[in-house]
Scaffold this active site. Structure first.
Site, PDB file in Angstrom:
ATOM      1  NE  ARG A  25      66.537  45.859 -34.052  1.00  0.00           N
ATOM      2  CZ  ARG A  25      66.402  44.785 -33.273  1.00  0.00           C
ATOM      3  NH1 ARG A  25      66.584  44.904 -31.966  1.00  0.00           N
ATOM      4  NH2 ARG A  25      66.103  43.615 -33.807  1.00  0.00           N
ATOM      5  NE  ARG A  44      63.992  30.331 -31.304  1.00  0.00           N
ATOM      6  CZ  ARG A  44      64.104  31.653 -31.373  1.00  0.00           C
ATOM      7  NH1 ARG A  44      63.049  32.410 -31.138  1.00  0.00           N
ATOM      8  NH2 ARG A  44      65.250  32.208 -31.699  1.00  0.00           N
ATOM      9  NE  ARG A  47      68.108  41.795 -38.018  1.00  0.00           N
ATOM     10  CZ  ARG A  47      67.876  40.903 -37.061  1.00  0.00           C
ATOM     11  NH1 ARG A  47      68.589  40.916 -35.955  1.00  0.00           N
ATOM     12  NH2 ARG A  47      66.919  40.011 -37.195  1.00  0.00           N
ATOM     13  CE  LYS A  78      64.876  36.932 -26.577  1.00  0.00           C
ATOM     14  NZ  LYS A  78      64.079  37.982 -27.257  1.00  0.00           N
ATOM     15  NE  ARG A 137      61.749  39.321 -35.531  1.00  0.00           N
ATOM     16  CZ  ARG A 137      62.713  40.245 -35.450  1.00  0.00           C
ATOM     17  NH1 ARG A 137      62.746  41.248 -36.329  1.00  0.00           N
ATOM     18  NH2 ARG A 137      63.628  40.177 -34.509  1.00  0.00           N
TER      19      ARG A 137
END
Length: 223
Positions: A132, A93, A166, A18, A177
């Protein structure tokens, strides 16, 4: 025919792309990406009434209410750079937020012109997100499988040798998530489909093809 200012919503789970696609729409079509987190930080920094209210809530360790987020969004949308159109990334959301957003837009004689669902495979998302990492110096992004630097441990862009990940980019957190997304946000797909503004894109395609599909949608709804 009167030209309609695009108001796009990007829907999709973590890792669907996104943010990447929103930035490309900004560059290609002059639209402005409105990210909830960025808007909150900017409003707090600027000391607006809504920003001060958000700051008090966050300092108390509570979640910022929908009313405050909508007030910040309203302030941001009134700024001149939003005149060519906006992309909402991270909001709404929930269906309650979506209904409140409709009311806010209606008061400005605007509407959602397209809600774009970036369709992805959950297990592929786990692999995409958990693999990542980025250069600690310049922020250039890499991936364990899909985008490795030309020389291991050295950034292609700046030559930096400090790489970082992260803390929440791991398989367990990503699955949690995804679970939250399907429970809270995925129902918005049916919500916007009922309104006749839903568009679906296969986000497992190469980034350039996803961008091209989004560009076609943007051109179609902006007339």
């Amino acid at each position: 025919m009167t030209r309609e200012t695009p108001v796009l919503i990007l829907l999709g789970p973590p890792g669907a792309g996104k943010g990447t696609q929103a930035r490309m729409l900004e560059e290609e079509h002059g639209l402005v990406q409105l990210s909830t987190g960025d808007m909150l930080r900017a409003a707090v920094s600027a000391g607006t009434p809504a920003g001060l209210a958000a700051k008090a809530v966050m300092e108390a360790g509570a979640l910022v209410s929908d009313e405050i987020v909508l007030a910040i969004l309203q302030d941001r949308m009134a700024q001149p750079d939003c005149g060519k159109g906006i992309i909402l990334d991270g909001f709404p959301r929930t269906q309650a937020q979506a209904a409140a957003l409709d009311q806010l837009l209606a008061a400005q004689d605007r509407r959602i012109t397209a809600a774009v669902s970036l369709e992805v495979d959950d297990e592929a998302m786990v692999e995409r997100v958990s693999g990542r990492y980025s250069c600690g110096t310049c922020g250039e992004g890499y991936h364990d499988r899909f985008r490795r630097p030309a020389h291991a441990g050295s950034c292609d862009k700046c030559g930096g040798t400090e790489m970082k990940r992260r803390a929440d980019d791991n398989a367990i957190t990503v699955r949690e998530r995804l679970k939250a997304y399907h429970a809270q946000t995925a129902p918005l797909i049916a919500f916007y489909e009922a309104k006749g503004v839903l568009e679906k894109i296969d986000a497992m395609q190469p980034i350039a093809e996803v961008t091209a599909s989004l560009g076609r949608i943007t051109g179609r709804v902006a007339v």
